[in-house]
Design an enzyme around this catalytic site. Structure first.
Site, PDB file in Angstrom:
ATOM      1  N   TYR A 171      35.895 -33.017  10.007  1.00 13.03           N
ATOM      2  CA  TYR A 171      35.120 -33.677   8.954  1.00 13.03           C
ATOM      3  C   TYR A 171      34.288 -32.648   8.165  1.00 13.03           C
ATOM      4  O   TYR A 171      33.923 -32.901   7.024  1.00 13.03           O
ATOM      5  CB  TYR A 171      34.133 -34.676   9.569  1.00 13.03           C
ATOM      6  CG  TYR A 171      34.699 -36.038   9.949  1.00 13.03           C
ATOM      7  CD1 TYR A 171      36.076 -36.300   9.929  1.00 13.03           C
ATOM      8  CD2 TYR A 171      33.841 -37.070  10.332  1.00 13.03           C
ATOM      9  CE1 TYR A 171      36.561 -37.556  10.286  1.00 13.03           C
ATOM     10  CE2 TYR A 171      34.326 -38.326  10.683  1.00 13.03           C
ATOM     11  CZ  TYR A 171      35.680 -38.567  10.665  1.00 13.03           C
ATOM     12  OH  TYR A 171      36.146 -39.810  11.019  1.00 13.03           O
ATOM     13  N   GLY A 172      33.942 -31.541   8.819  1.00 14.79           N
ATOM     14  CA  GLY A 172      33.011 -30.562   8.243  1.00 14.79           C
ATOM     15  C   GLY A 172      33.248 -30.204   6.789  1.00 14.79           C
ATOM     16  O   GLY A 172      32.320 -30.227   5.970  1.00 14.79           O
ATOM     17  N   ASP A 202      33.414 -39.897  16.824  1.00 18.23           N
ATOM     18  CA  ASP A 202      33.332 -38.511  16.341  1.00 18.23           C
ATOM     19  C   ASP A 202      34.628 -38.224  15.586  1.00 18.23           C
ATOM     20  O   ASP A 202      35.595 -38.976  15.678  1.00 18.23           O
ATOM     21  CB  ASP A 202      33.186 -37.562  17.543  1.00 18.23           C
ATOM     22  CG  ASP A 202      33.151 -36.093  17.125  1.00 18.23           C
ATOM     23  OD1 ASP A 202      32.444 -35.771  16.149  1.00 18.23           O
ATOM     24  OD2 ASP A 202      33.847 -35.268  17.734  1.00 18.23           O
ATOM     25  N   SER A 203      34.642 -37.105  14.876  1.00 20.74           N
ATOM     26  CA  SER A 203      35.864 -36.686  14.203  1.00 20.74           C
ATOM     27  C   SER A 203      36.950 -36.319  15.222  1.00 20.74           C
ATOM     28  O   SER A 203      38.116 -36.204  14.864  1.00 20.74           O
ATOM     29  CB  SER A 203      35.580 -35.466  13.330  1.00 20.74           C
ATOM     30  OG  SER A 203      35.182 -34.380  14.156  1.00 20.74           O
ATOM     31  N   CYS A 233      26.520 -29.276  16.114  1.00 24.17           N
ATOM     32  CA  CYS A 233      27.811 -29.963  16.038  1.00 24.17           C
ATOM     33  C   CYS A 233      28.176 -30.351  17.461  1.00 24.17           C
ATOM     34  O   CYS A 233      28.029 -29.536  18.388  1.00 24.17           O
ATOM     35  CB  CYS A 233      28.862 -29.020  15.455  1.00 24.17           C
ATOM     36  SG  CYS A 233      30.561 -29.629  15.608  1.00 24.17           S
ATOM     37  N   THR A 234      28.618 -31.596  17.640  1.00 25.31           N
ATOM     38  CA  THR A 234      28.849 -32.084  19.010  1.00 25.31           C
ATOM     39  C   THR A 234      30.045 -31.414  19.690  1.00 25.31           C
ATOM     40  O   THR A 234      30.203 -31.524  20.902  1.00 25.31           O
ATOM     41  CB  THR A 234      29.016 -33.618  19.029  1.00 25.31           C
ATOM     42  OG1 THR A 234      30.046 -33.981  18.103  1.00 25.31           O
ATOM     43  CG2 THR A 234      27.721 -34.303  18.642  1.00 25.31           C
ATOM     44  N   HIS A 235      30.874 -30.727  18.931  1.00 27.06           N
ATOM     45  CA  HIS A 235      31.962 -29.958  19.560  1.00 27.06           C
ATOM     46  C   HIS A 235      31.433 -28.700  20.262  1.00 27.06           C
ATOM     47  O   HIS A 235      32.059 -28.194  21.184  1.00 27.06           O
ATOM     48  CB  HIS A 235      32.985 -29.493  18.512  1.00 27.06           C
ATOM     49  CG  HIS A 235      33.968 -30.545  18.084  1.00 27.06           C
ATOM     50  ND1 HIS A 235      33.624 -31.582  17.263  1.00 27.06           N
ATOM     51  CD2 HIS A 235      35.286 -30.692  18.358  1.00 27.06           C
ATOM     52  CE1 HIS A 235      34.693 -32.339  17.038  1.00 27.06           C
ATOM     53  NE2 HIS A 235      35.720 -31.806  17.690  1.00 27.06           N
ATOM     54  N   CYS A 280      28.508 -37.468  15.953  1.00 22.85           N
ATOM     55  CA  CYS A 280      29.031 -36.427  15.075  1.00 22.85           C
ATOM     56  C   CYS A 280      27.923 -36.106  14.071  1.00 22.85           C
ATOM     57  O   CYS A 280      27.471 -37.008  13.347  1.00 22.85           O
ATOM     58  CB  CYS A 280      30.269 -36.962  14.354  1.00 22.85           C
ATOM     59  SG  CYS A 280      30.958 -35.860  13.125  1.00 22.85           S
ATOM     60  N   ASN A 281      27.473 -34.861  14.051  1.00 22.72           N
ATOM     61  CA  ASN A 281      26.403 -34.492  13.119  1.00 22.72           C
ATOM     62  C   ASN A 281      26.848 -34.667  11.678  1.00 22.72           C
ATOM     63  O   ASN A 281      26.068 -35.080  10.812  1.00 22.72           O
ATOM     64  CB  ASN A 281      25.987 -33.038  13.331  1.00 22.72           C
ATOM     65  CG  ASN A 281      25.319 -32.828  14.662  1.00 22.72           C
ATOM     66  OD1 ASN A 281      25.979 -32.837  15.699  1.00 22.72           O
ATOM     67  ND2 ASN A 281      24.013 -32.666  14.667  1.00 22.72           N
ATOM     68  N   THR A 282      28.113 -34.310  11.408  1.00 24.24           N
ATOM     69  CA  THR A 282      28.610 -34.346  10.034  1.00 24.24           C
ATOM     70  C   THR A 282      28.700 -35.788   9.530  1.00 24.24           C
ATOM     71  O   THR A 282      28.309 -36.079   8.392  1.00 24.24           O
ATOM     72  CB  THR A 282      29.993 -33.667   9.968  1.00 24.24           C
ATOM     73  OG1 THR A 282      29.931 -32.436  10.694  1.00 24.24           O
ATOM     74  CG2 THR A 282      30.409 -33.392   8.555  1.00 24.24           C
ATOM     75  N   GLU A 295      39.466 -28.590  19.461  1.00 25.65           N
ATOM     76  CA  GLU A 295      40.521 -29.613  19.367  1.00 25.65           C
ATOM     77  C   GLU A 295      41.860 -29.105  19.925  1.00 25.65           C
ATOM     78  O   GLU A 295      42.681 -29.896  20.359  1.00 25.65           O
ATOM     79  CB  GLU A 295      40.715 -30.051  17.902  1.00 25.65           C
ATOM     80  CG  GLU A 295      39.549 -30.843  17.335  1.00 25.65           C
ATOM     81  CD  GLU A 295      39.383 -32.234  17.947  1.00 25.65           C
ATOM     82  OE1 GLU A 295      40.394 -32.892  18.230  1.00 25.65           O
ATOM     83  OE2 GLU A 295      38.219 -32.646  18.162  1.00 25.65           O
TER      84      GLU A 295
HETATM   85  N1  DGL Z   1      31.610 -33.070  16.061  1.00 25.08           N
HETATM   86  C1  DGL Z   1      31.470 -33.006  14.630  1.00 25.08           C
HETATM   87  C2  DGL Z   1      29.997 -32.722  14.300  1.00 25.08           C
HETATM   88  O1  DGL Z   1      29.134 -32.899  15.136  1.00 25.08           O
HETATM   89  C3  DGL Z   1      32.457 -32.023  14.107  1.00 25.08           C
HETATM   90  C4  DGL Z   1      32.602 -32.019  12.651  1.00 25.08           C
HETATM   91  C5  DGL Z   1      33.981 -31.707  12.147  1.00 25.08           C
HETATM   92  O2  DGL Z   1      34.898 -32.464  12.448  1.00 25.08           O
HETATM   93  O3  DGL Z   1      34.091 -30.715  11.422  1.00 25.08           O
HETATM   94  O4  DGL Z   1      29.642 -32.355  13.204  1.00 25.08           O
END
Ligand code: DGL
Length: 272
Positions: free
Chosen positions: A43-44, A11-12, A184-186, A74-76, A152
């Site tokens: 990453y978004g 993930d990011s 988003c996984t966060h 990570c979805n992104t 974060e």
């Molecule tokens: N956990 C990432 C996701 O699911 C976060 C993306 C990011 O870093 O902005 O998209």
């Protein structure tokens, strides 16, 4: 004879821990290598080329660690890079997808909300899934700007998080949503706060358990024989490309608040 697979998860940042938790619960006999690209988070707002570049470096690193399957938690990163990764590496990849389909099939008010990053909304997967399953319902979508950063910083339960979420959710409630999709996984780290904001009856859809099930399916298709539970002792190695304290803190929180135990943990850096 070993029957333990090394599963790479990335993930990011710390968001993928919400997926790792489900994986460790469902598939406790496997070993995991978790990579948090903390240095390049979020990453978004990044473009797809940059995310592909980062995902490729992380994938090569996870392969070097002996991983034979990778969960893009990570979805992104899934939206930007999974097609590229599948085309360029000879191992299976499991990706994230906002849970628009189950929400669209279950909504009674014919109105759902989706909270995700800009990169995820711009991706093909989101567009296709929404067009296929949500064409006849109202979809209220919102870029969760600033939310990843709060997680974060270890501030997911803060007043600041609650206020920002209220701003994002209020227009959705005006639209009478009865499902909120966490794209988003966060965002599952906000579930305790979201439960206070959302009226009773609004369901929170988190795709992480479905992703763990999909990983189990892929693993059993790949396995030449069923998992015996015997093999090398499972372990979880956490890597970060930057600061590591939030990762440690959240791993500890997950272990305290759920029944999940990350076996034989260790923490390391991989900076690039
Ligand atoms: N956990 C990432 C996701 O699911 C976060 C993306 C990011 O870093 O902005 O998209």
């Amino acid at each position: 004879m070993t029957n333990t697979t090394k599963v790479g998860v990335f993930d990011s940042g710390v968001g993928g821990l919400t997926v790792l938790k489900e994986l460790a619960q469902l598939l406790p006999h496997h070993s995991y290598v978790y990579f948090a690209d903390t240095k390049h988070c979020p990453y978004g707002p990044k473009g797809p080329d940059e995310i592909i570049r980062l995902s490729e470096i992380i994938t090569k690193f996870l392969l070097d660690q002996g991983c034979t399957i990778i969960v893009v938690a990570c979805n992104t990163a899934t939206a930007a890079a999974i097609d590229y990764l599948r085309a360029n590496f000879p191992i299976p990849f499991v990706g994230m997808e906002p849970a628009v389909k189950p929400a669209a099939l279950a909504t009674k008010t014919k109105s759902i909300g989706v909270l995700a990053t800009k990169g995820t909304f711009n991706g093909r997967l989101y567009r296709e899934t929404t067009a296929k399953y949500a064409a006849n319902i109202n979809v209220s979508y919102q870029v969760g700007a600033g939310l990843v950063e709060l997680v974060e910083q270890g501030k997911s339960q803060s007043k600041e998080a609650s206020e920002l979420l209220q701003t994002y959710i209020a227009p959705m409630l005006d639209e009478k949503i009865d499902h909120l999709v966490l794209g988003c996984t966060h965002y599952p780290f906000f579930i305790p706060v979201l439960k206070k904001i959302l009226p009773e009856g609004v369901v929170i859809d988190n795709p992480a358990p479905a992703v763990a099930k999909q990983t189990a399916r892929v693993l059993s298709e790949e396995a030449k024989e069923p998992h015996s539970g015997i093999g090398t002792e499972p372990s979880v190695t956490f890597y970060s490309s930057g600061e590591i304290d939030t990762l440690k803190f959240l791993v500890h929180e997950i272990e305290l608040t759920t029944k999940v135990v990350f076996k034989n943990k260790s923490y390391q850096h991989f900076i690039f």
